[in-house]
Design an enzyme around this catalytic site. Structure first.
Site, PDB file in Angstrom:
ATOM      1  N   GLY A  11       0.780  -1.225   0.000  1.00  0.00           N
ATOM      2  CA  GLY A  11       0.000   0.000   0.000  1.00  0.00           C
ATOM      3  C   GLY A  11       0.819   1.287   0.000  1.00  0.00           C
ATOM      4  O   GLY A  11       0.403   2.281   0.585  1.00  0.00           O
ATOM      5  N   SER A  12       1.957   1.276  -0.714  1.00  0.00           N
ATOM      6  CA  SER A  12       2.745   2.523  -0.725  1.00  0.00           C
ATOM      7  C   SER A  12       2.004   3.626  -1.486  1.00  0.00           C
ATOM      8  O   SER A  12       2.084   4.805  -1.112  1.00  0.00           O
ATOM      9  CB  SER A  12       4.144   2.295  -1.302  1.00  0.00           C
ATOM     10  OG  SER A  12       4.100   2.027  -2.676  1.00  0.00           O
ATOM     11  N   ASN A  13       1.266   3.261  -2.531  1.00  0.00           N
ATOM     12  CA  ASN A  13       0.467   4.285  -3.233  1.00  0.00           C
ATOM     13  C   ASN A  13      -0.676   4.777  -2.352  1.00  0.00           C
ATOM     14  O   ASN A  13      -0.988   5.971  -2.339  1.00  0.00           O
ATOM     15  CB  ASN A  13      -0.079   3.732  -4.552  1.00  0.00           C
ATOM     16  CG  ASN A  13       0.927   3.847  -5.676  1.00  0.00           C
ATOM     17  OD1 ASN A  13       1.244   4.941  -6.122  1.00  0.00           O
ATOM     18  ND2 ASN A  13       1.455   2.707  -6.107  1.00  0.00           N
ATOM     19  N   ARG A  64     -16.763 -14.206  -8.618  1.00  0.00           N
ATOM     20  CA  ARG A  64     -16.468 -12.772  -8.522  1.00  0.00           C
ATOM     21  C   ARG A  64     -17.683 -11.977  -8.069  1.00  0.00           C
ATOM     22  O   ARG A  64     -17.556 -11.003  -7.330  1.00  0.00           O
ATOM     23  CB  ARG A  64     -15.958 -12.236  -9.862  1.00  0.00           C
ATOM     24  CG  ARG A  64     -14.584 -12.756 -10.223  1.00  0.00           C
ATOM     25  CD  ARG A  64     -14.017 -12.035 -11.442  1.00  0.00           C
ATOM     26  NE  ARG A  64     -12.857 -12.738 -11.955  1.00  0.00           N
ATOM     27  CZ  ARG A  64     -11.606 -12.557 -11.523  1.00  0.00           C
ATOM     28  NH1 ARG A  64     -11.351 -11.707 -10.565  1.00  0.00           N
ATOM     29  NH2 ARG A  64     -10.612 -13.240 -12.056  1.00  0.00           N
ATOM     30  N   ARG A  90      -7.144  -7.548  -7.903  1.00  0.00           N
ATOM     31  CA  ARG A  90      -8.287  -8.361  -8.335  1.00  0.00           C
ATOM     32  C   ARG A  90      -8.986  -7.645  -9.486  1.00  0.00           C
ATOM     33  O   ARG A  90      -9.084  -6.404  -9.486  1.00  0.00           O
ATOM     34  CB  ARG A  90      -9.310  -8.552  -7.199  1.00  0.00           C
ATOM     35  CG  ARG A  90      -8.755  -9.121  -5.912  1.00  0.00           C
ATOM     36  CD  ARG A  90      -8.064 -10.448  -6.072  1.00  0.00           C
ATOM     37  NE  ARG A  90      -8.908 -11.496  -6.602  1.00  0.00           N
ATOM     38  CZ  ARG A  90      -8.441 -12.684  -6.993  1.00  0.00           C
ATOM     39  NH1 ARG A  90      -7.149 -12.950  -6.921  1.00  0.00           N
ATOM     40  NH2 ARG A  90      -9.259 -13.595  -7.460  1.00  0.00           N
ATOM     41  N   ILE A  91      -9.484  -8.426 -10.429  1.00  0.00           N
ATOM     42  CA  ILE A  91     -10.254  -7.857 -11.530  1.00  0.00           C
ATOM     43  C   ILE A  91     -11.677  -7.590 -11.045  1.00  0.00           C
ATOM     44  O   ILE A  91     -12.296  -8.458 -10.421  1.00  0.00           O
ATOM     45  CB  ILE A  91     -10.247  -8.821 -12.740  1.00  0.00           C
ATOM     46  CG1 ILE A  91      -8.839  -8.843 -13.355  1.00  0.00           C
ATOM     47  CG2 ILE A  91     -11.294  -8.420 -13.763  1.00  0.00           C
ATOM     48  CD1 ILE A  91      -8.667  -9.866 -14.453  1.00  0.00           C
ATOM     49  N   LEU A  92     -12.157  -6.394 -11.298  1.00  0.00           N
ATOM     50  CA  LEU A  92     -13.539  -6.039 -10.939  1.00  0.00           C
ATOM     51  C   LEU A  92     -14.416  -6.147 -12.188  1.00  0.00           C
ATOM     52  O   LEU A  92     -13.978  -5.820 -13.285  1.00  0.00           O
ATOM     53  CB  LEU A  92     -13.579  -4.620 -10.370  1.00  0.00           C
ATOM     54  CG  LEU A  92     -12.811  -4.443  -9.053  1.00  0.00           C
ATOM     55  CD1 LEU A  92     -12.627  -2.963  -8.719  1.00  0.00           C
ATOM     56  CD2 LEU A  92     -13.518  -5.168  -7.905  1.00  0.00           C
ATOM     57  N   ASN A 106      -7.616   4.158 -11.113  1.00  0.00           N
ATOM     58  CA  ASN A 106      -6.627   3.092 -10.941  1.00  0.00           C
ATOM     59  C   ASN A 106      -5.262   3.619 -11.337  1.00  0.00           C
ATOM     60  O   ASN A 106      -5.161   4.461 -12.225  1.00  0.00           O
ATOM     61  CB  ASN A 106      -6.986   1.896 -11.823  1.00  0.00           C
ATOM     62  CG  ASN A 106      -5.995   0.739 -11.677  1.00  0.00           C
ATOM     63  OD1 ASN A 106      -5.600   0.395 -10.556  1.00  0.00           O
ATOM     64  ND2 ASN A 106      -5.580   0.155 -12.788  1.00  0.00           N
ATOM     65  N   HIS A 108      -1.656   2.230 -12.872  1.00  0.00           N
ATOM     66  CA  HIS A 108      -1.111   1.070 -13.570  1.00  0.00           C
ATOM     67  C   HIS A 108       0.343   1.378 -13.942  1.00  0.00           C
ATOM     68  O   HIS A 108       0.628   2.464 -14.446  1.00  0.00           O
ATOM     69  CB  HIS A 108      -1.943   0.779 -14.828  1.00  0.00           C
ATOM     70  CG  HIS A 108      -1.482  -0.440 -15.548  1.00  0.00           C
ATOM     71  ND1 HIS A 108      -1.705  -1.711 -15.065  1.00  0.00           N
ATOM     72  CD2 HIS A 108      -0.774  -0.588 -16.695  1.00  0.00           C
ATOM     73  CE1 HIS A 108      -1.158  -2.589 -15.898  1.00  0.00           C
ATOM     74  NE2 HIS A 108      -0.594  -1.934 -16.894  1.00  0.00           N
ATOM     75  N   SER A 135       0.529   5.198 -15.306  1.00  0.00           N
ATOM     76  CA  SER A 135      -0.675   5.909 -15.742  1.00  0.00           C
ATOM     77  C   SER A 135      -1.728   5.833 -14.658  1.00  0.00           C
ATOM     78  O   SER A 135      -1.896   4.790 -14.016  1.00  0.00           O
ATOM     79  CB  SER A 135      -1.266   5.256 -17.003  1.00  0.00           C
ATOM     80  OG  SER A 135      -0.295   5.118 -18.027  1.00  0.00           O
ATOM     81  N   ASP A 144      -7.596  -2.347 -17.480  1.00  0.00           N
ATOM     82  CA  ASP A 144      -6.569  -1.309 -17.689  1.00  0.00           C
ATOM     83  C   ASP A 144      -6.889  -0.444 -18.903  1.00  0.00           C
ATOM     84  O   ASP A 144      -5.991  -0.089 -19.683  1.00  0.00           O
ATOM     85  CB  ASP A 144      -5.170  -1.940 -17.797  1.00  0.00           C
ATOM     86  CG  ASP A 144      -4.793  -2.690 -16.526  1.00  0.00           C
ATOM     87  OD1 ASP A 144      -5.222  -2.263 -15.438  1.00  0.00           O
ATOM     88  OD2 ASP A 144      -4.100  -3.707 -16.631  1.00  0.00           O
ATOM     89  N   GLU A 173       5.023   7.023  -9.315  1.00  0.00           N
ATOM     90  CA  GLU A 173       3.624   6.714  -8.975  1.00  0.00           C
ATOM     91  C   GLU A 173       3.193   7.520  -7.761  1.00  0.00           C
ATOM     92  O   GLU A 173       2.075   8.035  -7.706  1.00  0.00           O
ATOM     93  CB  GLU A 173       3.456   5.211  -8.679  1.00  0.00           C
ATOM     94  CG  GLU A 173       3.649   4.325  -9.897  1.00  0.00           C
ATOM     95  CD  GLU A 173       3.391   2.853  -9.594  1.00  0.00           C
ATOM     96  OE1 GLU A 173       2.436   2.548  -8.862  1.00  0.00           O
ATOM     97  OE2 GLU A 173       4.151   2.003 -10.106  1.00  0.00           O
TER      98      GLU A 173
HETATM   99  C1  GAR Z   1       2.186  -0.460  -7.911  1.00  0.00           C
HETATM  100  O1  GAR Z   1       3.359  -0.445  -8.692  1.00  0.00           O
HETATM  101  C2  GAR Z   1       0.966  -0.364  -8.816  1.00  0.00           C
HETATM  102  O2  GAR Z   1       1.144   0.455  -9.937  1.00  0.00           O
HETATM  103  C3  GAR Z   1       0.799  -1.789  -9.222  1.00  0.00           C
HETATM  104  O3  GAR Z   1       1.065  -2.534  -8.058  1.00  0.00           O
HETATM  105  C4  GAR Z   1       1.996  -1.830  -7.241  1.00  0.00           C
HETATM  106  C5  GAR Z   1       1.407  -1.700  -5.845  1.00  0.00           C
HETATM  107  O4  GAR Z   1       2.321  -1.153  -4.946  1.00  0.00           O
HETATM  108  N1  GAR Z   1      -0.528  -2.033  -9.720  1.00  0.00           N
HETATM  109  C6  GAR Z   1      -0.819  -2.933 -10.645  1.00  0.00           C
HETATM  110  O5  GAR Z   1       0.013  -3.639 -11.171  1.00  0.00           O
HETATM  111  C7  GAR Z   1      -2.283  -2.994 -11.000  1.00  0.00           C
HETATM  112  N2  GAR Z   1      -2.496  -3.882 -12.107  1.00  0.00           N
HETATM  113  P1  GAR Z   1       1.817  -0.534  -3.571  1.00  0.00           P
HETATM  114  O6  GAR Z   1       0.951  -1.583  -2.885  1.00  0.00           O
HETATM  115  O7  GAR Z   1       3.091  -0.290  -2.808  1.00  0.00           O
HETATM  116  O8  GAR Z   1       1.060   0.729  -3.879  1.00  0.00           O
END
Ligand code: GAR
Length: 195
Positions: A11-13, A64, A90-92, A106, A108, A135, A144, A173
């Protein structure tokens, strides 16, 4: 505005988004929700005083619709205006996305429309791309896909591995997603370009 953030891992984002929603920012986090009770980001969120919950996808075994119904319970209760997917793996499906149409974002790790799906950095290196990046886009039922709201470019360096490139993209990001969230919360959906 109330923002729910969906995560699967560290969860850094999510942390970057949460830490940006202070002061005169028009939004505040209302819930962090994971599909894995062990997601490290849950503790980070709780440590910041944000309600955090998990709906484990595994007991649903590929159903799902049932998983999304369970996910919707805490989500509906939190009454979000926006939902940010932040490393949510997960795909929604269509019905869930339709319920929140235009209100799910989202991030990506590629310069969409290139490299939808997984292993984006390895694919960019294998293709010999001079630049990679990330993105933020509005979520539509196609994976995506959906209007791009912002992109950040990162040069691919000689000798880059998927891992080294991913680390540099992740730094961007953490700048891009908060910047796009703020613009969207202010009603501005024009694509943002970084740096
Ligand atoms: C991030 O790099 C994000 O862009 C990617 O997962 C990582 C999560 O890191 N997302 C995907 O690949 C979505 N298809 P985080 O948990 O540290 O934010």
């Amino acid at each position: 505005m109330r923002v729910a953030i969906l995560i699967s891992g560290g969860g850094s984002n999510m942390t970057a988004l949460v830490d940006s929603m202070v002061g005169d920012h028009p939004a505040r986090p209302c819930l962090v929700l994971a599909n894995d009770p062990r997601a490290g980001g849950l503790e980070t969120a709780r440590g910041r005083g944000i309600p955090a919950a998990a709906v484990d996808h595994r007991p649903f075994r590929g159903d799902r619709a049932a998983f999304e119904a369970a996910l919707s319970e805490p989500l509906e209760a939190a009454r979000p205006d926006l939902i940010c997917l932040a490393g949510f793996m997960r795909i929604l499906t269509g019905p869930f996305i339709d319920r929140w149409r235009g209100r799910i974002l989202n991030i990506h790790p590629s310069l969409l429309p290139k490299y939808r799906g997984l292993d984006t950095h390895a694919r960019a290196i294998a293709a010999g791309d001079a630049e990679a990046g990330c993105s933020v886009h509005e979520v539509t039922p196609e994976l995506d896909d959906g209007p791009v709201l912002g992109q950040a470019r990162v040069p691919v360096e000689p000798g880059d591995t998927a891992r080294s490139l991913a680390e540099r993209v992740l730094v961007m990001e953490h700048r891009l997603y908060p910047a796009v969230l703020r613009r969207v919360a202010e009603g501005d959906r024009r694509p943002l370009r970084l740096p």
